[in-house]
Design an enzyme around this catalytic site. Sequence first.
Site, PDB file in Angstrom:
ATOM      1  N   GLU A 184      39.932  42.476  37.820  1.00  0.00           N
ATOM      2  CA  GLU A 184      40.456  41.395  37.026  1.00  0.00           C
ATOM      3  C   GLU A 184      39.567  40.053  37.027  1.00  0.00           C
ATOM      4  OE1 GLU A 184      44.612  39.080  35.546  1.00  0.00           O
ATOM      5  OE2 GLU A 184      44.532  40.445  37.320  1.00  0.00           O
ATOM      6  N   GLY A 185      39.355  39.401  35.817  1.00  0.00           N
ATOM      7  CA  GLY A 185      38.407  38.294  36.074  1.00  0.00           C
ATOM      8  C   GLY A 185      38.993  37.260  35.212  1.00  0.00           C
TER       9      GLY A 185
ATOM     10  N   ASP B 250      22.403  36.828  38.106  1.00  0.00           N
ATOM     11  CA  ASP B 250      23.430  37.023  38.810  1.00  0.00           C
ATOM     12  C   ASP B 250      23.460  37.963  39.741  1.00  0.00           C
ATOM     13  OD1 ASP B 250      25.650  35.904  40.020  1.00  0.00           O
ATOM     14  OD2 ASP B 250      27.029  36.595  38.374  1.00  0.00           O
TER      15      ASP B 250
END
Length: 292
Positions: free
Chosen positions: A18-19, A143
């Site tokens: 989950e973000g 990233d």
Amino acid sequence: MDISTTPLRYELLAEVGEGSYGKVYKAREVGEKHRLLAVKKFNIRGDASETGIPVFMIREVALLRKMKYFNHPNIVQLLDASAVSVGRSLDLTLVLEYIDQDLSTYLSKVPASGLSQDCIKDVMLQLLRGLDFLHTNMVLHRDLKPENILISSHGEVKIADFGLSRIYTYNIALTPGVVTLWYRAPEVLLNSVYMSSVDMWSAGCIFAELFLLRPLFQAYTEVQQLQKIFEVIGLPSEEDWPKDSPVSYAVNWEPKASSTKLLPNLGPDENDLLAVSRSVSWTYYCSLNCTG
């Protein structure tokens, strides 16, 4: 926005992450194949007709669609994408190939004796092949970290999560606040110009982590992160300091103690490779900023 001729049908099996913008699920394709899938569901709240899809989501879909046709073995593959209006909100769904775990989870299961050098070589070779493919196609990941590198139970390594990625062109205005802090290159920390070398720095940090089983540079502010980096690579000279950086050169950046023996179990070849990967960023922006 569907990218396949016939949208994939699947059933969700379990939530696996989950973000800030949504959730990731493990799913199974409905039909003959019954293959496992990774489903990322983003919920864009508010009036989608006014706010639109966030830029980072558009970039991720666009880049994954672009790379889908190359089917590179070390890049996670996008299988389907769709956007559906739900009232005043918008649901964006990405369906990707399913990989068992990320590199962070993989390393957490490694025994205290560590990974074999053959295993480290194999992981790094696949990571660098994927990175070479991205850079050849002018894509900066921006990233790279263990959580964004997937590794299957069969040892397949795939680069994932392109939310911060960009197509690089000359004179592009690049965002300074990219790359998770522990894997962030010095030129990003100094708010200087950067390009594909920032990914190489991150790869070097990951290379060291495969030996250490912990991050090489662990700090909680950008200043602390720079100090930890300088403890290992030394403080550059004032002439080598990037001229366009808003962070001023000062002698108090000089580390009080050297930590250059953080990886005593490395042989000379591994140390040389690590030194190259962590110095390539500094070498690049020195070439842009140094007067000599």
